[in-house]
Design a protein around this motif. Structure first.
Motif, PDB file in Angstrom:
ATOM      1  N   GLN A   1      -9.481  -3.682   3.382  1.00 30.67           N
ATOM      2  CA  GLN A   1      -9.383  -2.815   4.546  1.00 30.67           C
ATOM      3  C   GLN A   1      -8.977  -1.436   4.070  1.00 30.67           C
ATOM      4  OE1 GLN A   1      -9.921  -3.428   7.948  1.00 30.67           O
ATOM      5  NE2 GLN A   1      -9.615  -1.212   8.136  1.00 30.67           N
ATOM      6  N   MET A   2      -9.795  -0.448   4.407  1.00 37.33           N
ATOM      7  CA  MET A   2      -9.545   0.915   3.937  1.00 37.33           C
ATOM      8  C   MET A   2      -9.346   1.823   5.151  1.00 37.33           C
ATOM      9  SD  MET A   2     -12.218   1.227   0.754  1.00 37.33           S
ATOM     10  CE  MET A   2     -13.655   1.359   1.809  1.00 37.33           C
ATOM     11  N   ASN A   3      -8.182   2.417   5.232  1.00 34.81           N
ATOM     12  CA  ASN A   3      -7.849   3.325   6.327  1.00 34.81           C
ATOM     13  C   ASN A   3      -7.591   4.718   5.783  1.00 34.81           C
ATOM     14  OD1 ASN A   3      -7.876   1.083   8.102  1.00 34.81           O
ATOM     15  ND2 ASN A   3      -5.706   0.675   7.690  1.00 34.81           N
ATOM     16  N   SER A   4      -7.575   5.697   6.671  1.00 37.44           N
ATOM     17  CA  SER A   4      -7.298   7.083   6.291  1.00 37.44           C
ATOM     18  C   SER A   4      -8.160   7.511   5.113  1.00 37.44           C
ATOM     19  CB  SER A   4      -5.817   7.247   5.959  1.00 37.44           C
ATOM     20  OG  SER A   4      -5.010   6.885   7.052  1.00 37.44           O
TER      21      SER A   4
ATOM     22  N   GLY B   1     -10.650  10.309   7.414  1.00 38.80           N
ATOM     23  CA  GLY B   1      -9.682   9.769   8.350  1.00 38.80           C
ATOM     24  C   GLY B   1     -10.088   8.459   8.972  1.00 38.80           C
ATOM     25  N   GLY B   2     -11.341   8.071   8.782  1.00 36.62           N
ATOM     26  CA  GLY B   2     -11.849   6.831   9.354  1.00 36.62           C
ATOM     27  C   GLY B   2     -11.505   5.610   8.526  1.00 36.62           C
ATOM     28  N   SER B   3     -12.041   4.474   8.953  1.00 35.57           N
ATOM     29  CA  SER B   3     -11.740   3.198   8.316  1.00 35.57           C
ATOM     30  C   SER B   3     -13.004   2.395   8.068  1.00 35.57           C
ATOM     31  CB  SER B   3     -10.804   2.361   9.208  1.00 35.57           C
ATOM     32  OG  SER B   3      -9.579   3.022   9.426  1.00 35.57           O
ATOM     33  N   LEU B   4     -12.931   1.552   7.060  1.00 34.89           N
ATOM     34  CA  LEU B   4     -13.972   0.580   6.774  1.00 34.89           C
ATOM     35  C   LEU B   4     -13.302  -0.692   6.276  1.00 34.89           C
ATOM     36  CD1 LEU B   4     -16.670   2.638   4.815  1.00 34.89           C
ATOM     37  CD2 LEU B   4     -16.960   1.644   7.089  1.00 34.89           C
TER      38      LEU B   4
ATOM     39  N   ALA C   1      -3.913   0.402  -6.989  1.00 35.52           N
ATOM     40  CA  ALA C   1      -3.893   1.626  -7.776  1.00 35.52           C
ATOM     41  C   ALA C   1      -3.034   2.660  -7.068  1.00 35.52           C
ATOM     42  CB  ALA C   1      -5.316   2.150  -7.937  1.00 35.52           C
ATOM     43  N   GLU C   2      -2.489   3.584  -7.840  1.00 35.10           N
ATOM     44  CA  GLU C   2      -1.587   4.581  -7.249  1.00 35.10           C
ATOM     45  C   GLU C   2      -2.275   5.433  -6.200  1.00 35.10           C
ATOM     46  OE1 GLU C   2       1.540   5.269 -10.984  1.00 35.10           O
ATOM     47  OE2 GLU C   2       0.528   6.957 -10.018  1.00 35.10           O
ATOM     48  N   PHE C   3      -3.541   5.706  -6.399  1.00 37.19           N
ATOM     49  CA  PHE C   3      -4.224   6.610  -5.463  1.00 37.19           C
ATOM     50  C   PHE C   3      -4.379   5.982  -4.077  1.00 37.19           C
ATOM     51  CE2 PHE C   3      -8.196   4.464  -4.993  1.00 37.19           C
ATOM     52  CZ  PHE C   3      -8.458   3.853  -6.202  1.00 37.19           C
ATOM     53  N   VAL C   4      -4.199   4.673  -3.959  1.00 38.15           N
ATOM     54  CA  VAL C   4      -4.329   4.009  -2.662  1.00 38.15           C
ATOM     55  C   VAL C   4      -3.261   4.510  -1.694  1.00 38.15           C
ATOM     56  CG1 VAL C   4      -4.118   1.792  -1.492  1.00 38.15           C
ATOM     57  CG2 VAL C   4      -5.492   1.990  -3.568  1.00 38.15           C
ATOM     58  N   GLU C   5      -2.058   4.697  -2.177  1.00 38.05           N
ATOM     59  CA  GLU C   5      -0.973   5.313  -1.389  1.00 38.05           C
ATOM     60  C   GLU C   5      -0.783   4.636  -0.036  1.00 38.05           C
ATOM     61  OE1 GLU C   5      -1.190   9.908  -2.994  1.00 38.05           O
ATOM     62  OE2 GLU C   5      -2.550   9.289  -1.393  1.00 38.05           O
ATOM     63  N   GLY C   6      -0.888   3.304   0.003  1.00 38.01           N
ATOM     64  CA  GLY C   6      -0.630   2.577   1.232  1.00 38.01           C
ATOM     65  C   GLY C   6      -1.774   2.581   2.234  1.00 38.01           C
ATOM     66  N   ARG C   7      -2.921   3.144   1.887  1.00 36.90           N
ATOM     67  CA  ARG C   7      -4.026   3.258   2.834  1.00 36.90           C
ATOM     68  C   ARG C   7      -4.928   2.017   2.865  1.00 36.90           C
ATOM     69  NH1 ARG C   7      -7.658   7.086   1.240  1.00 36.90           N
ATOM     70  NH2 ARG C   7      -7.060   6.758  -0.939  1.00 36.90           N
TER      71      ARG C   7
END
Length: 123
Positions: free
Chosen positions: A82-85, A15-18, A61-67
């Motif tokens: 930027q990676m969220n969720s 659930g965190g971000s980097l 990629a599809e697995f990113v799903e907007g995150r």
């Protein structure tokens, strides 16, 4: 010729971000299309995202799903991811590279790979 260096990885809870950075330690990447990939031991390198040089179009990629969001700061010669969720399944070594030809997904269409930065997501 360019040399790329990734940074920003680390350990984060689900659930965190980097925010990862791909910096050109040599060369100018402001006119280059740059991609992010990830790899876990025993598996092939996997496409994550790319940002084009011409109009800064982005593809994921599809697995990113907007995150995740890929962006670039040409003044600083850096491309960000930027990676969220974040999920435990996002655990991998993340690397950036310069796109050379063809489609954006295959790692073989890139070169000048950085060494990568480890991202670990705990559950």
């Amino acid at each position: 010729q360019a040399q790329l260096a990734e940074s920003g990885g680390g350990l984060v809870q689900a659930g965190g971000s980097l925010r990862l950075s791909c910096a050109a330690t040599e060369g100018d990447i402001s006119w280059q299309t740059v991609g992010w990939f990830r790899q876990v031991p025993g598996k092939e390198r996997e496409f994550v995202a790319v940002i084009t040089a011409s109009d800064h179009s982005t593809y994921y990629a599809e697995f990113v799903e907007g995150r995740f969001t890929i962006s670039r700061d040409n003044n600083k010669n850096i491309v960000y991811l930027q990676m969220n969720s974040l999920k435990p399944t996002d655990t991998a070594v993340y690397s950036c590279a310069l796109h050379r030809l063809g489609t954006y997904d295959p790692p073989r269409n890139y070169d000048f790979w950085g060494l990568g930065t480890q991202v670990t997501v705990s559950s």
